[in-house]
Design a protein around this motif. Structure first.
Motif, PDB file in Angstrom:
ATOM      1  N   ASN A 296      48.910 -19.955 -51.455  1.00  7.82           N
ATOM      2  CA  ASN A 296      50.217 -20.351 -51.381  1.00  7.82           C
ATOM      3  C   ASN A 296      51.223 -19.431 -52.593  1.00  7.82           C
ATOM      4  O   ASN A 296      51.501 -20.163 -53.572  1.00  7.82           O
ATOM      5  CB  ASN A 296      49.699 -21.254 -52.228  1.00  7.82           C
ATOM      6  N   PHE A 297      50.928 -18.032 -52.166  1.00  3.17           N
ATOM      7  CA  PHE A 297      51.287 -16.720 -52.630  1.00  3.17           C
ATOM      8  C   PHE A 297      53.200 -16.609 -52.866  1.00  3.17           C
ATOM      9  O   PHE A 297      53.163 -17.097 -51.580  1.00  3.17           O
ATOM     10  CB  PHE A 297      50.792 -15.778 -52.698  1.00  3.17           C
ATOM     11  N   GLN A 298      53.425 -17.385 -54.104  1.00  2.00           N
ATOM     12  CA  GLN A 298      55.041 -17.529 -54.161  1.00  2.00           C
ATOM     13  C   GLN A 298      55.382 -16.915 -55.442  1.00  2.00           C
ATOM     14  O   GLN A 298      55.260 -17.053 -56.404  1.00  2.00           O
ATOM     15  CB  GLN A 298      55.267 -19.179 -54.306  1.00  2.00           C
ATOM     16  N   TYR A 299      56.673 -16.864 -55.376  1.00  2.00           N
ATOM     17  CA  TYR A 299      57.679 -15.959 -56.310  1.00  2.00           C
ATOM     18  C   TYR A 299      58.448 -17.096 -56.999  1.00  2.00           C
ATOM     19  O   TYR A 299      58.876 -18.472 -55.888  1.00  2.00           O
ATOM     20  CB  TYR A 299      58.644 -15.087 -55.847  1.00  2.00           C
ATOM     21  N   ILE A 300      58.709 -17.673 -58.393  1.00  2.00           N
ATOM     22  CA  ILE A 300      59.022 -18.122 -58.564  1.00  2.00           C
ATOM     23  C   ILE A 300      59.749 -17.925 -59.669  1.00  2.00           C
ATOM     24  O   ILE A 300      59.890 -17.006 -60.285  1.00  2.00           O
ATOM     25  CB  ILE A 300      58.061 -19.573 -59.518  1.00  2.00           C
ATOM     26  N   THR A 301      61.429 -18.610 -59.373  1.00  2.00           N
ATOM     27  CA  THR A 301      62.790 -17.832 -60.562  1.00  2.00           C
ATOM     28  C   THR A 301      62.248 -18.656 -61.651  1.00  2.00           C
ATOM     29  O   THR A 301      62.221 -19.800 -61.956  1.00  2.00           O
ATOM     30  CB  THR A 301      63.789 -18.304 -59.666  1.00  2.00           C
ATOM     31  N   GLU A 302      61.926 -18.067 -62.823  1.00  2.00           N
ATOM     32  CA  GLU A 302      62.153 -18.407 -64.432  1.00  2.00           C
ATOM     33  C   GLU A 302      63.128 -19.160 -64.592  1.00  2.00           C
ATOM     34  O   GLU A 302      64.447 -18.682 -64.434  1.00  2.00           O
ATOM     35  CB  GLU A 302      61.632 -17.526 -64.892  1.00  2.00           C
ATOM     36  N   PHE A 303      63.831 -19.185 -65.659  1.00  2.00           N
ATOM     37  CA  PHE A 303      64.683 -19.877 -65.845  1.00  2.00           C
ATOM     38  C   PHE A 303      65.880 -18.162 -66.935  1.00  2.00           C
ATOM     39  O   PHE A 303      66.847 -18.912 -66.616  1.00  2.00           O
ATOM     40  CB  PHE A 303      64.981 -20.383 -67.540  1.00  2.00           C
ATOM     41  N   ASP A 304      65.184 -18.034 -66.851  1.00  2.00           N
ATOM     42  CA  ASP A 304      65.845 -16.615 -67.428  1.00  2.00           C
ATOM     43  C   ASP A 304      66.482 -15.861 -66.188  1.00  2.00           C
ATOM     44  O   ASP A 304      67.103 -14.445 -66.285  1.00  2.00           O
ATOM     45  CB  ASP A 304      65.156 -15.682 -68.125  1.00  2.00           C
ATOM     46  N   ASN A 305      65.636 -16.378 -64.671  1.00  2.00           N
ATOM     47  CA  ASN A 305      66.517 -15.084 -63.521  1.00  2.00           C
ATOM     48  C   ASN A 305      65.378 -14.181 -63.711  1.00  2.00           C
ATOM     49  O   ASN A 305      65.642 -13.590 -62.152  1.00  2.00           O
ATOM     50  CB  ASN A 305      67.711 -14.676 -63.397  1.00  2.00           C
ATOM     51  N   MET A 309      54.693 -14.358 -60.072  1.00  2.00           N
ATOM     52  CA  MET A 309      53.713 -14.724 -58.550  1.00  2.00           C
ATOM     53  C   MET A 309      53.342 -15.895 -58.883  1.00  2.00           C
ATOM     54  O   MET A 309      52.182 -15.569 -60.356  1.00  2.00           O
ATOM     55  CB  MET A 309      52.877 -13.441 -58.821  1.00  2.00           C
ATOM     56  N   SER A 310      53.121 -16.655 -58.169  1.00  2.00           N
ATOM     57  CA  SER A 310      52.134 -17.853 -58.866  1.00  2.00           C
ATOM     58  C   SER A 310      50.582 -17.986 -56.983  1.00  2.00           C
ATOM     59  O   SER A 310      51.372 -17.448 -56.645  1.00  2.00           O
ATOM     60  CB  SER A 310      52.772 -18.948 -58.721  1.00  2.00           C
ATOM     61  N   LEU A 311      49.897 -18.143 -57.799  1.00  2.00           N
ATOM     62  CA  LEU A 311      48.815 -18.485 -56.290  1.00  2.00           C
ATOM     63  C   LEU A 311      48.087 -19.609 -56.337  1.00  2.00           C
ATOM     64  O   LEU A 311      48.474 -19.736 -57.746  1.00  2.00           O
ATOM     65  CB  LEU A 311      48.196 -17.435 -56.447  1.00  2.00           C
ATOM     66  N   GLN A 312      47.137 -19.874 -55.379  1.00  2.72           N
ATOM     67  CA  GLN A 312      46.842 -21.196 -55.684  1.00  2.72           C
ATOM     68  C   GLN A 312      45.394 -21.804 -55.574  1.00  2.72           C
ATOM     69  O   GLN A 312      45.205 -21.467 -54.373  1.00  2.72           O
ATOM     70  CB  GLN A 312      47.636 -22.456 -55.075  1.00  2.72           C
ATOM     71  N   PRO A 313      44.246 -21.649 -56.096  1.00  2.05           N
ATOM     72  CA  PRO A 313      43.108 -21.340 -55.991  1.00  2.05           C
ATOM     73  C   PRO A 313      42.710 -22.811 -55.428  1.00  2.05           C
ATOM     74  O   PRO A 313      43.321 -23.651 -56.180  1.00  2.05           O
ATOM     75  CB  PRO A 313      42.224 -20.979 -57.816  1.00  2.05           C
ATOM     76  N   ASN A 314      41.258 -23.210 -54.717  1.00  4.01           N
ATOM     77  CA  ASN A 314      40.983 -23.990 -54.570  1.00  4.01           C
ATOM     78  C   ASN A 314      39.380 -24.234 -54.219  1.00  4.01           C
ATOM     79  O   ASN A 314      39.096 -23.271 -54.020  1.00  4.01           O
ATOM     80  CB  ASN A 314      41.698 -24.341 -53.454  1.00  4.01           C
ATOM     81  N   PHE A 315      38.925 -25.097 -54.695  1.00  2.00           N
ATOM     82  CA  PHE A 315      37.150 -25.171 -54.707  1.00  2.00           C
ATOM     83  C   PHE A 315      36.796 -26.580 -54.147  1.00  2.00           C
ATOM     84  O   PHE A 315      37.709 -27.520 -53.404  1.00  2.00           O
ATOM     85  CB  PHE A 315      36.667 -24.907 -55.847  1.00  2.00           C
ATOM     86  N   GLY A 316      35.378 -26.015 -53.273  1.00  2.74           N
ATOM     87  CA  GLY A 316      35.085 -27.139 -52.208  1.00  2.74           C
ATOM     88  C   GLY A 316      33.935 -27.559 -52.264  1.00  2.74           C
ATOM     89  O   GLY A 316      32.631 -26.533 -52.492  1.00  2.74           O
ATOM     90  N   VAL A 317      32.648 -28.408 -52.589  1.00  6.09           N
ATOM     91  CA  VAL A 317      31.697 -28.658 -51.759  1.00  6.09           C
ATOM     92  C   VAL A 317      31.163 -29.356 -50.854  1.00  6.09           C
ATOM     93  O   VAL A 317      32.421 -31.113 -51.008  1.00  6.09           O
ATOM     94  CB  VAL A 317      30.236 -29.358 -53.071  1.00  6.09           C
ATOM     95  N   GLY A 318      29.655 -29.984 -50.055  1.00  5.79           N
ATOM     96  CA  GLY A 318      30.111 -30.481 -49.032  1.00  5.79           C
ATOM     97  C   GLY A 318      28.746 -30.614 -48.773  1.00  5.79           C
ATOM     98  O   GLY A 318      27.736 -30.510 -49.550  1.00  5.79           O
ATOM     99  N   PHE A 319      28.057 -32.165 -48.169  1.00  5.16           N
ATOM    100  CA  PHE A 319      26.524 -32.518 -48.004  1.00  5.16           C
ATOM    101  C   PHE A 319      27.254 -32.891 -46.894  1.00  5.16           C
ATOM    102  O   PHE A 319      27.580 -33.438 -46.138  1.00  5.16           O
ATOM    103  CB  PHE A 319      26.575 -33.410 -48.929  1.00  5.16           C
ATOM    104  N   ASN A 320      26.134 -32.789 -45.993  1.00  4.35           N
ATOM    105  CA  ASN A 320      25.820 -33.053 -44.512  1.00  4.35           C
ATOM    106  C   ASN A 320      24.135 -33.544 -44.136  1.00  4.35           C
ATOM    107  O   ASN A 320      23.266 -32.347 -44.439  1.00  4.35           O
ATOM    108  CB  ASN A 320      26.527 -31.999 -43.273  1.00  4.35           C
TER     109      ASN A 320
END
Length: 356
Positions: A296-305, A309-320
């Motif tokens: 989710n790499f995105q350019y964000i426009t601030e109030f001063d125009n 760049m923003s990005l979204q890290p994610n984490f997870g665990v699992g058990f089978n």
């Protein structure tokens, strides 16, 4: 209460601005399913091979060997909205498989204040009612091996039902198609969503619409267009597996998510936009899983125009254990920038755990 009233007007405004050939339509279908996949930032197009492949890439259904089911629940916006998913898949023979799934994304108990003030200008709280805004998607998928053993193909037909209380509702229909290819420890995948475009036809309750059309002076005076057409989206993935020692395995995948429109993605033009994502999964003897991803790499426009760049890290665990897999992910399921992170749980179970 204020938040729900605001959400009510946002939902209505979203509907009233509906147009054909939308860059963003049926967006609830882009949230994703399965905490395992979401923990890897949705980078699973090339490697998905269980019941959840119905959503990610139906070609992966060929990988299942027995009856499989999956359930998932997540809360959105601090519990205001709920996202639920259920799926079932089974092999037809050694070369093909079939699956079905149901997705519901809904906001319930929204305050309907359109009749709060009566014709005499009096406020009567007894005139407040509740309604739900809910989106449903029913999917049926089929997959099989092609001429070459390492090439798999799958198709997914979906019926979309969207309801906004008594104000409006729609029916939609579309197709997804995907391919997977494996060679040695390498995996490749291509998924095209809404490959034929997905058509939504809205039916608007004019009586209810007339109650809100004058809520904002100068706006919402005409009935909106009643059709939406969702443009195709392309996902391309490449992955590799490594054996680490006797018990550990590492899986890594990089995906490119392509929209055929100009967006705020990191790579964007008037023809197409590309949002890359990468995910990693380390497992101990296919029993315990540790996952991480970024996307989710995105350019964000601030109030001063200015732009950042923003990005979204994610984490997870699992058990089978014996075909029952429980997964957890810490992620922003809605991919809406700075919104709060969400806790997501899912369970996938294989019927063979009941067999002697």
């Amino acid at each position: 209460m204020k938040n729900r009233i605001l959400l009510f007007f946002l939902l209505i405004t979203s509907l009233l601005n509906a147009q054909a050939f939308r860059n963003y339509s049926n967006e609830f279908l882009n949230i994703g399913v399965d905490a395992g996949a979401l923990g890897m930032s949705k980078s699973v197009v090339a490697t998905t091979n269980n019941v959840n492949a119905i959503y990610w890439n139906p070609a992966g259904l060929v990988g299942i060997q027995d009856y499989q089911g999956s359930l998932m629940h997540a809360s959105y916006f601090a519990g205001i909205a709920n996202y639920n998913h259920a799926a079932f898949a089974m092999p037809i023979d050694k070369e093909s498989a079939i699956g079905i799934s149901l997705i519901r994304f809904g906001v319930d108990d929204i305050l309907n204040t359109t009749e709060l003030i009566d014709s005499q200008g009096n406020i009567d709280y007894n005139r407040i009612s509740l309604f739900s805004a809910a989106d449903y998607a029913f999917n049926i998928a089929y997959a099989r091996n092609l001429i070459f053993k390492d090439v798999k193909f799958g198709v997914n037909a979906k019926i979309v039902r969207r309801i906004i209380g008594e104000f409006a509702s729609s029916w939609g229909f579309g197709f997804d198609a995907g391919i997977q290819f494996e060679r040695n420890d390498w995996h490749f995948g291509v998924m095209v969503r809404d490959i034929t475009t997905t058509f939504n036809s809205w039916a608007i309750n004019e009586e209810e619409y007339n109650k809100i059309k004058d809520a904002i002076p100068g706006e919402n005076q005409e009935l909106p267009q009643s059709t939406e057409i969702t443009k195709p989206k392309l996902q391309v993935g490449v992955a590799r597996e490594w054996r680490i020692g006797r018990f550990f395995n590492l899986l890594s995948e990089v995906d490119l998510n392509v929209r055929f429109a100009k967006t705020n993605d990191i790579f964007s033009s008037k023809y197409a936009s590309i949002d890359p994502a990468a995910g990693f999964q380390l497992d101990y003897d296919k029993i315990v899983y540790l996952r991480a991803g970024i996307g989710n790499f995105q350019y964000i426009t601030e109030f001063d125009n200015s732009k950042s760049m923003s990005l979204q890290p994610n984490f997870g665990v699992g058990f089978n254990y014996r075909g029952i897999q429980v997964d957890y992910a810490l992620t922003n399921i809605g991919s809406v920038g700075n919104a709060l992170y969400s806790n997501i749980f899912s369970i996938t179970f294989d019927y063979n755990f009941l067999r002697p």
